[in-house]
Design an enzyme around this catalytic site. Structure first.
Site, PDB file in Angstrom:
ATOM      1  N   CYS A 420       0.926  -1.297  -0.134  1.00 18.08           N
ATOM      2  CA  CYS A 420       0.077  -0.066   0.083  1.00 18.08           C
ATOM      3  C   CYS A 420       0.925   1.207   0.056  1.00 18.08           C
ATOM      4  O   CYS A 420       0.205   2.516  -0.391  1.00 18.08           O
ATOM      5  CB  CYS A 420      -0.711  -0.109   1.215  1.00 18.08           C
ATOM      6  SG  CYS A 420      -2.382  -1.186   0.881  1.00 18.08           S
ATOM      7  N   ASP A 453     -15.514   1.119   1.216  1.00 18.18           N
ATOM      8  CA  ASP A 453     -14.610   0.367   1.117  1.00 18.18           C
ATOM      9  C   ASP A 453     -14.721  -0.539  -0.320  1.00 18.18           C
ATOM     10  O   ASP A 453     -13.885  -1.061  -0.882  1.00 18.18           O
ATOM     11  CB  ASP A 453     -14.569  -0.825   2.360  1.00 18.18           C
ATOM     12  CG  ASP A 453     -13.965  -0.234   3.400  1.00 18.18           C
ATOM     13  OD1 ASP A 453     -13.501   0.850   3.582  1.00 18.18           O
ATOM     14  OD2 ASP A 453     -14.278  -0.801   4.457  1.00 18.18           O
ATOM     15  N   ASP A 493     -15.506  -6.454 -24.275  1.00 20.56           N
ATOM     16  CA  ASP A 493     -16.243  -7.797 -24.019  1.00 20.56           C
ATOM     17  C   ASP A 493     -17.516  -7.691 -23.333  1.00 20.56           C
ATOM     18  O   ASP A 493     -18.258  -8.806 -23.800  1.00 20.56           O
ATOM     19  CB  ASP A 493     -15.426  -8.374 -22.758  1.00 20.56           C
ATOM     20  CG  ASP A 493     -13.935  -8.706 -23.141  1.00 20.56           C
ATOM     21  OD1 ASP A 493     -13.588  -8.838 -24.445  1.00 20.56           O
ATOM     22  OD2 ASP A 493     -12.772  -8.596 -22.234  1.00 20.56           O
ATOM     23  N   ASP A 631     -15.168  -9.872 -29.292  1.00 22.05           N
ATOM     24  CA  ASP A 631     -14.440  -8.403 -29.723  1.00 22.05           C
ATOM     25  C   ASP A 631     -12.997  -9.117 -30.097  1.00 22.05           C
ATOM     26  O   ASP A 631     -12.303  -9.911 -29.268  1.00 22.05           O
ATOM     27  CB  ASP A 631     -14.384  -7.465 -28.653  1.00 22.05           C
ATOM     28  CG  ASP A 631     -13.807  -7.761 -27.238  1.00 22.05           C
ATOM     29  OD1 ASP A 631     -14.031  -9.046 -26.913  1.00 22.05           O
ATOM     30  OD2 ASP A 631     -13.211  -6.986 -26.744  1.00 22.05           O
TER      31      ASP A 631
END
Length: 758
Positions: A420, A453, A493, A631
């Protein structure tokens, strides 16, 4: 291409791709300044060299011979190239306002945009006259005139307003070319009549008497009618009126006089002269703002007024580059003094030229050959670019303006934390994202409008969730356009399945740097992405941004679909026609772009295709009953086709001659310039029958070419295919084509599922 691992400390933004700015780009490419980044904003990828434009009009040069490829030059210089038009400058916030993209921040700014004829000053000129400047837009107007000539029968009269060097040279070049075109068509060139008009009492007023006399004789010998001493006061359809009461009949009117600066400069607060040109000092800094420079036709050097001529713009390039460097490093700019006399080589259309310098003149075919040699040598500096060695990434804080910036720069290239600790700071992120306006949807319970979150989504009754993820690093230097392509690629997609896009979560990697520069990159990139997501009705609900060496972006996208309406890869049926909605070739083109081997207009075409959504195409295919769709992306056309044949239990026939191909892709593939993913994709050649028969076909490499944000590959019943293609073209997919057909699997025949034909 110049690669630079230095953190960006100073941004120099160049508005316009004029002769001065191409010199700046080349000078920075050969001697870059650590920590200083260049960004070029220009609406055109190919900028014409004014010295060769008459030769192009006369038919002596090709388009590429007279144009500098700004995309290649910017790539070579390590500069960002933003293909857009500047329409304003916010000097308080130090940002350039663009027509079609977010504002671009600058530390130093330079303007080199040329001038435009002030057709609005004369009644009817805006509606009935064709302005020659800005010259970067002249090509389309000239081609349009040539096209009209093909369909014109009988006399044709053309009037050129402006008898300076530009007007005279253009008149003779056009006459030479058009007379030759008429001869080719078996028409009498005597049907063509030219008129040259000017308010001045003589032609070429800034040149000496001998030069004027030579051109007067040439114009007379060529049958050009000259109207001097009375300004054009009104332009009507097929008629010009002058102050003296005279009239001139003309089928076409070209305007080569009364040039001025664009209107938007008036709102910048910069000091302008009576013609709307920017007043600059000897250092080429504007009279008003030390951080803004101007050069070329748009600049009026207060102490050294000169004629608006390309030679001065070219000569201003080196001192402009040097002063931009000096100011970026905190040094004092140096004054520049232009020469009093200059050499003008003016052609007469027929590979003959007249030289003018002060009170001297000389002429002949040899002068044209000399001019031709000079012009080609100049163009070679920008179109024949040397190979550049990559420099070592050595931290250099010379461009830092204070200890805080220097500290951030050192930190940016020092050992970075993982985990992080590699996130982009929350303050930077919140500022960058605070200006974005993603759409809101009723089925998003918790998203960016109420950060938590995680996002919470509602799935309506009767709907299933489609989920996909895509992520890749930047392949172009424009974060805004990259953001649009990345979002469009990720949505592909979902649309290929026949689903509605509901939400997207972004994950991005941003190069290390000082906070202000990182913030702008995130804002530019996510602005492009959010535009695409909003247009698709897809809500951005969250994301994660971390630090890394290269810019990268991806999305996890959720979609909603009726489970009974899924278009899957396993739905191919024997007898169906195979349809492709976009051209292929992005892999080889961008590999060539990185090697400076792709023309800028090829890259423009590829990007235009890559930012086009597949949403409308997918809806159209669904209406025509398609049950199988995908695709075309990283595995290439063949890879995705093989993926469809296996679960469908069918074979396929692929017509190489029917494939839509992006401009330039066949050329770059033939040169052996292929994507780094190509070798992995070529392993799928085992799915082709009689592959040895096709390996030398010029389009064979392109069926393995990995695509970014490619089109849809789908099957439609054969009796509906032609109508489906017509509707897809009407929806804005002009390259849509039937590229093959689906056949029944032969249990006793070859095991390879794909047959190639042409």
């Amino acid at each position: 291409m110049q690669q630079n691992d230095q953190p960006v400390l100073r941004d120099i933004v160049l508005i316009g791709g004029g002769h001065s700015h191409v010199g700046v780009l080349k000078r920075f490419a050969m001697n870059p300044v650590p920590g200083v980044r260049l960004t070029l904003i220009c609406r055109d990828t190919h900028t014409p060299y004014s010295g060769m434009l008459p030769g192009y009009v006369a038919g002596h040069y090709s388009y590429d011979e007279v144009h500098i490829d700004l995309s290649r030059l910017a790539e070579f210089a390590g500069a960002r190239f933003y293909r857009d038009e500047a329409i304003g400058i916010d000097r308080d916030s130090k940002k350039v306002i663009c027509r079609s993209r977010p504002d671009v921040p600058y530390d130093l700014l330079s303007v080199n945009i040329g001038s435009s004829p002030r057709v609005s000053d004369v009644a009817g000129a805006s509606e009935h006259a064709v302005p020659v400047k800005p010259i970067n837009g002249f090509n389309q107007r000239w081609l349009s005139l040539l096209s009209q000539l093909e369909n014109h029968d009988g006399p044709l009269s053309i009037a050129v307003v402006g008898a300076g060097a530009g007007g005279v040279e253009l008149t003779l070049a056009m006459q030479f070319r058009l007379r030759n075109e008429l001869k080719k068509r078996g028409h009498d060139p005597a049907q063509l009549q030219f008129h040259l008009l000017d308010a001045q009492p003589q032609i070429l007023p800034t040149h000496n008497a001998d030069v004027r006399q030579l051109f007067e004789k040439t114009l007379k010998d060529r049958g050009v009618k000259i109207h001097l001493g009375s300004a054009v006061s009104q332009v009507e359809p097929n008629t010009l009126k002058t102050d003296s009461g005279g009239t001139v009949e003309a089928d076409q009117v070209l305007w080569v006089t009364r040039a001025g600066g664009p209107e938007w400069l008036k709102n910048t607060g910069l000091a302008l002269d009576d013609g709307g040109f920017i007043r600059v000092r000897d250092t080429l800094q504007t009279e008003t703002d030390d951080s803004i420079f101007a050069a070329g036709d748009i600049a009026n050097v207060i102490n050294y007024p000169r004629e608006k001529a390309g030679v001065f713009a070219v000569r201003q390039g080196p001192p402009l580059a040097d002063n931009l460097k000096r100011l970026a490093l905190g040094k004092t700019p140096k004054p520049f003094r232009p020469q009093k006399k200059w050499l003008a080589l003016i052609s007469t259309g027929d590979k003959y030229a007249i030289a003018s310098r002060g009170d001297r003149s000389f002429s002949g075919a040899w002068v044209w050959r000399w001019k031709n040699w000079i012009d080609h040598r100049f163009m070679a500096k920008f179109n024949h670019l040397p190979q550049m060695e990559e420099s070592a990434a050595v931290p250099d804080t010379g461009a830092a303006q204070n200890p805080e910036e220097a500290s951030q720069a050192i930190s940016a290239v020092a050992m970075r934390c993982g985990g992080c600790g590699a996130k982009v700071g929350s303050t930077v992120l919140s500022r960058a994202l605070g200006e974005l306006r993603p759409i809101e949807r009723d089925d998003i319970i918790i998203g960016l409008h109420a950060p938590d979150d995680a996002a919470v989504l509602e799935v309506p009754p009767g709907k299933a969730v489609v989920h996909t993820v895509d992520f890749f690093r930047a392949f172009i230097d424009d974060p805004y356009t990259f953001g649009k392509v990345a979002a469009n690629h990720a949505l592909g997609d979902v649309f290929a399945m026949g689903a509605e896009a509901q939400s997207a979560t972004a994950v991005a990697t941003v190069p290390y740097g000082i906070e202000s520069k990182v913030e702008d990159v995130v804002f530019q990139m996510m602005s492009g992405a959010v535009e695409v997501l909003n247009e698709a009705g897809c809500a951005l609900v969250g994301g994660h941004t971390g630090e890394g060496k290269e810019l990268a972006l991806g999305f996890a996208v959720n979609g909603l679909i009726d489970p009974k309406e899924v278009m899957s890869k396993g739905g191919l049926r024997a007898g169906d026609a195979l349809i492709l909605t976009k051209p292929i070739g992005t892999g080889t083109l961008f590999a060539a772009h990185a090697k400076l081997e792709a023309k800028g207009r090829w890259i423009d075409s590829a990007l235009a295709s890559m930012i086009q959504s597949n949403k409308a195409a997918a809806e159209c295919l669904h209406r025509f009953g398609s049950k199988a769709c995908t695709d075309v992306t990283g595995f290439g056309l063949l890879g995705h086709l093989v993926e469809m044949t296996r679960p469908s239990g069918v074979d396929a026939e692929l017509n190489l001659s029917a494939l839509p191909i992006l401009p330039g892709a066949e050329e770059t593939a033939a040169a052996g310039i292929l994507s780094s993913l190509q070798p992995a994709n070529i392993r799928l050649r085992r799915g082709i029958r009689d592959q040895d028969k096709w390996v030398n076909h010029p389009r064979y490499p392109l069926i393995f070419d990995p695509q970014t944000a490619g089109g849809l590959l789908a099957s439609v019943a054969a009796d509906k295919a032609e109508e489906c293609v017509r509707e897809l073209k009407a929806l804005g997919y002009p390259h849509t084509a039937i590229i093959g057909r689906i056949t029944a699997q032969d249990e006793t025949g070859p095991i390879e599922p794909v047959s190639l034909v042409e």
